[in-house]
Design an enzyme around this catalytic site. Structure first.
Site, PDB file in Angstrom:
ATOM      1  N   LYS A 491       0.835  -1.202   0.000  1.00  0.00           N
ATOM      2  CA  LYS A 491       0.000   0.000   0.000  1.00  0.00           C
ATOM      3  C   LYS A 491       0.870   1.253   0.000  1.00  0.00           C
ATOM      4  CE  LYS A 491      -0.481  -0.017   5.053  1.00  0.00           C
ATOM      5  NZ  LYS A 491      -1.429   0.002   6.188  1.00  0.00           N
ATOM      6  N   ARG A 589      -9.870   0.405  16.138  1.00  0.00           N
ATOM      7  CA  ARG A 589      -9.987   1.072  14.847  1.00  0.00           C
ATOM      8  C   ARG A 589     -11.045   0.291  14.083  1.00  0.00           C
ATOM      9  NH1 ARG A 589      -4.511   2.041  11.413  1.00  0.00           N
ATOM     10  NH2 ARG A 589      -4.898  -0.164  10.945  1.00  0.00           N
ATOM     11  N   TYR A 715      15.125  31.854   2.403  1.00  0.00           N
ATOM     12  CA  TYR A 715      13.910  32.597   2.726  1.00  0.00           C
ATOM     13  C   TYR A 715      13.902  33.072   4.180  1.00  0.00           C
ATOM     14  CZ  TYR A 715      11.703  31.240  -1.675  1.00  0.00           C
ATOM     15  OH  TYR A 715      11.397  31.094  -3.005  1.00  0.00           O
ATOM     16  N   MET A 764      11.087  24.875  -1.376  1.00  0.00           N
ATOM     17  CA  MET A 764      10.216  23.910  -2.046  1.00  0.00           C
ATOM     18  C   MET A 764      11.016  22.938  -2.906  1.00  0.00           C
ATOM     19  SD  MET A 764       7.077  24.502  -4.731  1.00  0.00           S
ATOM     20  CE  MET A 764       5.920  25.126  -3.521  1.00  0.00           C
TER      21      MET A 764
END
Length: 820
Positions: A491, A589, A715, A764
């Site tokens: 998964k 769960r 930044y 980024m």
């Protein structure tokens, strides 16, 4: 061998409408894969979701003139040049003509069957025996009710040995294949889970598979597969044949004395005919070792000594099970299909190439096609015809034979005697914005050409070591009882590693189940050729139709989802569809709780639409010893509830609760199966040093620059040079998976032997690191996490778990797969 249409009509008991003097060389079942239209006979086979009759018009336009049909087209008179052979069942007709064709040849036929490893054993037998014999073999995995007839049809007088693979999915199928293949020598690999849903138990499936050998002279098998051994020795027919067995556990015709792994190779010592010898194979996984021993046994049964084929075993090739498509240089798309090289697979590959409509130009790089039984002129005339039919723009031929017949090709063309000559002469800029098919026989080493075309951008990549996946799998297998099954979790893109590529390795390694989170992930696996059982852990009602269509099995965790799924199965007119019952034993769960078990059993017993394949639960804290008593309590409750379900529904189910940490820390909680997740990808709760690093996130230094004292960096001016500083800029940022919390010295990267701190804020698309006084240069490799800096280190820095680090790697980061 050429048959007339009238002769075929007599063989298959058909009503012939048309001329009776047409000659047939090729059999077709797929309108997209035409080798020679004029001498082809198309069988319009009907299936649950397809009908070959719908493609008669298309085939007629492509030049096919001969058709086997169950009913004539309404406008059949408009096909003025066509011959129609009308039969009751077109599949039976295909099988009948192939069975007739088989009887024309007296040379040995080896029939290979089993649940796993059939294709690999077939290919390795071919590899070992080629040169000594002229061999025809099944293309790729042509082992079905239609694949086997097409494989047998390839037999002709130029060969002296055939190797045919046969597989089944339903009872009653193998007797039909046995009549077609008629193997003199039978080899069965093993019995496992594939298609088990259609058989009551392994014994019944083994009985069905062994029907392939009803008229064989010799049967080859492993005596260590007890079900197979028991059936063969107790069957009145099979037991009378010449039996050749091999074993690691007891005396047998071929006795395996030892298996020793040395430098990613396995030395196999054996005893045969009171003589000890050894071979070495370039694989270390159990599945490959077993497949190699099957090949050894076949040689012994044929009165050949495996020891005399040492060099062949040392060069056993990995068997690629799919066509590989990847992005190449200069905006090219590369299709690497070097699995085998014959006209049938070439036509399939050309069809795939023709579908790459993102490029106007299409190029084929083709080696000599070996051992076809045809002379060069005839062979390359057919190749040229296929090239023309699929409108290929350019051919590059590699090899003595194809070069000698270059005159058959009337398109842009280049020819070379060797792969090395091509690589020496080729300039990468010559190839631009085109789809390129690589189709080469193994000894031409087309992997070198594949590497030549591979895009090598100096950017951030995630390297995945497939060999490490296998090593980790084998480590966890060593913790299990031999009969314990394994469900591998793939998964979330296999924890960020890439779904299909990992699933393919796991299927090859004979994982029993795969687990995905959502149905879309399972559908993608099916589309990519994954056939082993897949469990969807979070099924939704909207995905039920997709799941049924692609044979995906749901986790059922409450009555609402159970009833919804039963309704969907009923609507699809399916019975006994496998489901997996989730119990809540303390995770709080998903799952049925203890008070619901009585009602659940009644619901299951009152339904014939679904059948419980497994019952399972989820351990909440198996990796932390402070919670061990809680884990023991969970295991105890699970044992109680699953026992009750199994007893009261009246048939056996698979039970599983252990995850990766559970496998290592709670050996008595294996039950029937375990679920292997994060451990597969190189993270252990207790024995990290036992596992290999699977994933390495790496990048490259793209600039080195000097920053004067008191200047700021990045930044918000968060980075400040306390003194004259040298920094490196690395093109990896938070959009790639480098967490922004690693800014301002908290995180470090590994470059050229140095751990260097991040300076300023992670951006980024890039970050900056302090490399003052370090021997680091532009172009140097950068490791974000990997062997040098384990993912667990980053996880600890971020107060998280490795799962999150792995799954945070962006999809824009290219995955590169390799095997050491």
């Amino acid at each position: 061998m050429i048959y007339t249409i009238s002769k075929i009509s007599n063989i298959i008991d058909a009503w012939l409408i048309g001329e009776d003097n047409s000659e047939i060389e090729n059999l077709l079942i797929d309108s997209r894969n035409i080798v020679s239209s004029v001498k082809s006979l198309f069988f319009a086979i009907k299936g649950e979701r397809h009908d070959g009759h719908k493609f008669i018009s298309e085939l007629y336009e492509k030049g096919v003139r001969n058709f086997v049909v169950e009913s004539l087209p309404q406008n059949h008179l408009s096909y003025s040049e066509a011959n129609f052979l009308e039969v009751k069942n077109t599949l039976n007709a295909l099988q009948k003509i192939s069975a007739y064709h088989r009887k024309n040849f007296s040379y040995p036929v080896i029939g290979v069957t089993g649940s796993n490893g059939k294709t690999i054993v077939k290919e390795w037998l071919f590899h070992v025996l080629q040169g000594k014999n002229q061999i025809v073999r099944s293309p790729k995995s042509y082992n079905s009710q239609v694949g086997v007839p097409l494989s047998v049809w390839l037999m002709n007088e130029s060969y002296n040995l055939a190797i045919i693979e046969a597989g089944i999915s339903l009872p009653g199928e193998m007797e039909k294949l046995a009549d077609i293949v008629q193997p003199n020598i039978g080899l069965i690999t093993n019995i496992g889970d594939p298609h088990q849903e259609n058989f009551t138990d392994y014994h019944k499936k083994a009985e069905e598979k062994l029907k392939l050998f009803k008229n064989s002279d010799i049967i080859i098998y492993s005596a260590d597969h007890k079900i197979i051994d028991q059936i063969i020795r107790s069957d009145k027919n099979l037991s009378k044949k010449k039996l050749f067995s091999w074993s690691e556990e007891s005396n047998a015709d071929l006795r395996i004395i030892s298996k020793t792994i040395i430098n990613n190779k396995t030395k196999i010592e054996f005893r045969f005919n009171n003589y000890n010898s050894e071979i070495t194979i370039p694989f270390i996984d159990n599945a490959s070792i077993e497949d190699a021993i099957h090949v050894m046994a076949a040689l012994c049964a044929m009165e050949l000594n495996p020891g005399e084929f040492r060099y062949k075993f040392e060069s056993l090739p990995p068997v690629a099970m799919r066509m590989e498509l990847k992005k190449g240089i200069n905006n090219c798309t590369i299709i690497n299909d070097s699995y085998n090289s014959d006209l049938n697979s070439f036509a399939i590959a050309l069809n795939y190439l023709s579908q790459q409509n993102q490029h106007d130009k299409k190029t084929v790089i083709l080696s000599d096609i070996l051992q076809t039984g045809k002379d060069g002129n005839e062979l390359y005339e057919e190749v040229a015809s296929l090239i023309s039919k699929f409108q290929i723009d350019q051919i590059i031929g590699i090899g003595e034979s194809i070069s000698a017949h270059s005159g058959h090709f009337n398109i842009e063309k280049y020819f070379y005697k060797t792969t090395e000559a091509f690589l020496k002469d080729s300039v990468k800029k010559r190839f631009n914005d085109e789809a390129i098919l690589l189709k080469g026989s193994r000894n031409f080493r087309f992997e070198k050409i594949s590497a030549f075309f591979e895009e090598k951008a100096h950017s951030t990549i995630l390297e995945i070591n497939l060999g490490a996946i296998v090593q980790n799998l084998n480590y966890f297998k060593s913790k299990l009882r031999p009969e314990t099954k394994i469900m591998a979790m793939v998964k979330a893109l296999s924890y960020g590693s890439g779904t299909y590529e990992i699933a393919s390795v796991l299927q090859y390694q004979r994982a029993d189940y795969l687990g995905v989170a959502f149905a879309d992930e399972g559908v993608a696996l099916r589309h990519a050729g994954i056939v082993i059982p897949v469990i969807v852990m979070n099924p939704g009602q909207s995905s039920f139709e997709l799941m049924l269509e692609h044979n995906l099995e749901p986790e059922i965790y409450n009555f609402n989802i159970l009833n919804q799924f039963k309704s969907a199965v009923k609507k699809a007119n399916i019975n006994n569809y496998p489901i997996h019952i989730k119990l809540d034993t303390g995770m709080n769960r998903l799952g049925f709780v203890k008070s619901e078990i009585g009602k659940l059993i009644k619901e299951l017993n009152n339904s014939d639409t679904v059948k419980v394949a497994s019952v399972f639960s989820h351990l909440a804290a198996s990796d932390e010893d402070v919670h061990d008593q809680y884990t023991f309590d969970q295991v105890s409750l699970f044992s109680e509830l699953s026992d009750s379900i199994a007893q009261k529904i009246g048939y056996p189910v698979i039970r599983h609760i252990s995850n990766s940490a559970g496998i290592e820390r709670f050996p008595d909680a294996q039950f029937d199966m375990v679920r292997l997740g994060i451990g597969l990808y190189g993270v252990s709760a207790t024995n990290q040093n036992k596992l290999a690093t699977v994933s390495t996130l790496k990048s490259t230094v793209i600039q080195v620059k000097q920053v004067p004292k008191d200047e700021t960096i990045g930044y918000n001016r968060m980075g400040k040079a306390q003194k004259d500083m040298t920094i490196a800029i690395v093109p990896v940022g938070y959009a790639d998976g480098l967490n922004r919390k690693l800014s301002n010295g908290k995180g470090k990267l590994f470059i050229n032997g140095f751990f260097v701190p991040v300076v300023g804020n992670v951006c980024m698309d890039m970050c900056m690191v302090d490399i003052t006084d370090c021997n680091i240069h532009e172009g140097d490799e950068v490791i974000i996490f990997g062997k040098e800096q384990p993912v667990t280190v980053l996880a600890n820095l971020l107060d998280t778990i490795p799962y999150e680090i792995f799954t945070s790697v962006s999809s824009r980061v290219k995955r590169v797969y390799f095997q050491e």
